[in-house]
Design an enzyme around this catalytic site. Structure first.
Site, short mmCIF file in Angstrom:
data_model
loop_
_atom_site.label_atom_id
_atom_site.label_comp_id
_atom_site.label_asym_id
_atom_site.label_seq_id
_atom_site.Cartn_x
_atom_site.Cartn_y
_atom_site.Cartn_z
CD GLU A 116 6.28 5.60 65.47
OE1 GLU A 116 5.22 5.24 64.72
OE2 GLU A 116 7.11 4.82 66.36
CG HIS B 151 8.08 1.04 67.87
ND1 HIS B 151 7.18 0.76 68.95
CD2 HIS B 151 7.79 1.41 66.95
CE1 HIS B 151 6.15 1.22 68.34
NE2 HIS B 151 6.27 1.59 67.01
#
Length: 214
Positions: free
Chosen positions: A133, A85
Site C-alpha cells: 500500500e 498499517h
C-alpha cells in the site's frame, strides 16, 4: 479474491457496514471481512461477517496499558489482524513480535508494506499475506493497480521470491470493481480498502460494485 474493509476511525456505523458486507459476501460467494476499531469487534462479529482487528500489539499478558492484546482480539471474535498499517507503523522487530502474538491465538495475519522491497522483507517473517500500500495513494481516488501497476507486480515478484506460500494483497485507492479486477490481473489475491466503503453513502452498493470485479 479476498476483500478486507478497514473502517479505521471513520464516523460510520460499523454494524451497518458489517451487515452489508455479510449480505454481499453470502449473495456472491465472496470472502469479505471488516476490520472495525477494537471497541467494536464484538458488535461487528455478532453480525456474522468475518471480522478482523486493525492491529495487535507485540506484547503478552502484563503491564501494557493501552495495548491491543491478541488474546482480547480473538476473544471478541476476530479471525485475523492487520499489522504495520501505514497509519500504525511499527519496527520490523515489532512486526515479528506481533506475528508471534497473533500465532498464539491462531489469528490470520496481513503485514502491510509500502513498496516491493518492504513486501519482500515482510514475507520473510512468514505472515499469511503481505499487502502493498503506497502511502501517497491511500485515501485517494486512483488505485495503486491503476496509478502504479509496477508496484503491485514488483511486490508479487518480491514475495514469491522469498516465500511463495505468502499471499500478496494490494491497497490504496481501491474503490471499484474495476480496481479489484486490475489488482487480480496483476497477480494480487486480495485487496484492502477503507474510505470506498466506510465513507460511502450506500455501503452495500459500494460492496456490490467491488465484487463485480471478481
Amino acid at each position: 479474491m479476498f476483500i478486507l474493509v478497514n473502517l479505521k476511525a471513520y464516523p460510520c456505523d460499523p454494524v451497518a457496514v458489517a451487515r452489508a458486507a455479510r449480505d454481499v459476501a453470502d449473495a456472491h460467494g465472496v470472502r469479505i471481512a471488516v476490520a472495525p476499531q477494537a471497541a467494536d469487534l464484538a458488535r461487528v462479529e455478532a453480525t456474522g461477517v468475518e471480522t478482523w482487528a486493525q492491529h495487535v500489539s507485540p506484547v503478552e499478558h502484563g503491564s501494557h496499558t493501552g495495548s491491543t492484546l491478541a488474546e482480547a482480539v480473538e476473544a471478541n471474535g476476530a479471525e485475523g489482524t492487520l499489522i504495520n498499517h501505514s497509519e500504525r507503523r511499527v519496527t520490523l522487530a515489532a512486526v515479528d513480535d506481533a506475528l508471534a502474538a497473533a500465532r498464539r491465538t491462531d489469528l490470520e495475519t496481513i503485514v502491510c508494506a509500502n513498496d516491493p522491497e518492504q513486501a519482500g522483507a515482510a514475507a520473510a517473517l512468514s505472515p499469511d499475506a503481505v499487502a502493498v500500500e503506497p502511502p501517497a495513494l491511500i485515501g485517494g481516488d486512483v488505485s495503486v493497480a491503476t496509478a502504479d501497476p509496477e508496484i503491485v507486480e514488483g511486490a508479487v515478484a518480491a514475495v514469491n521470491a522469498v516465500d511463495p506460500d505468502v499471499e500478496l494483497f494490494c491497497g490504496a485507492g481501491v474503490s471499484t470493481g474495476d480496481d479489484v479486477e486490475a489488482a487480480r490481473d496483476l497477480g494480487a489475491t486480495g485487496v484492502l480498502l477503507a474510505s470506498g466503503v466506510a465513507k460511502a453513502a450506500d455501503p452495500r452498493s459500494a460492496l456490490e460494485d467491488l465484487v463485480s470485479g471478481i
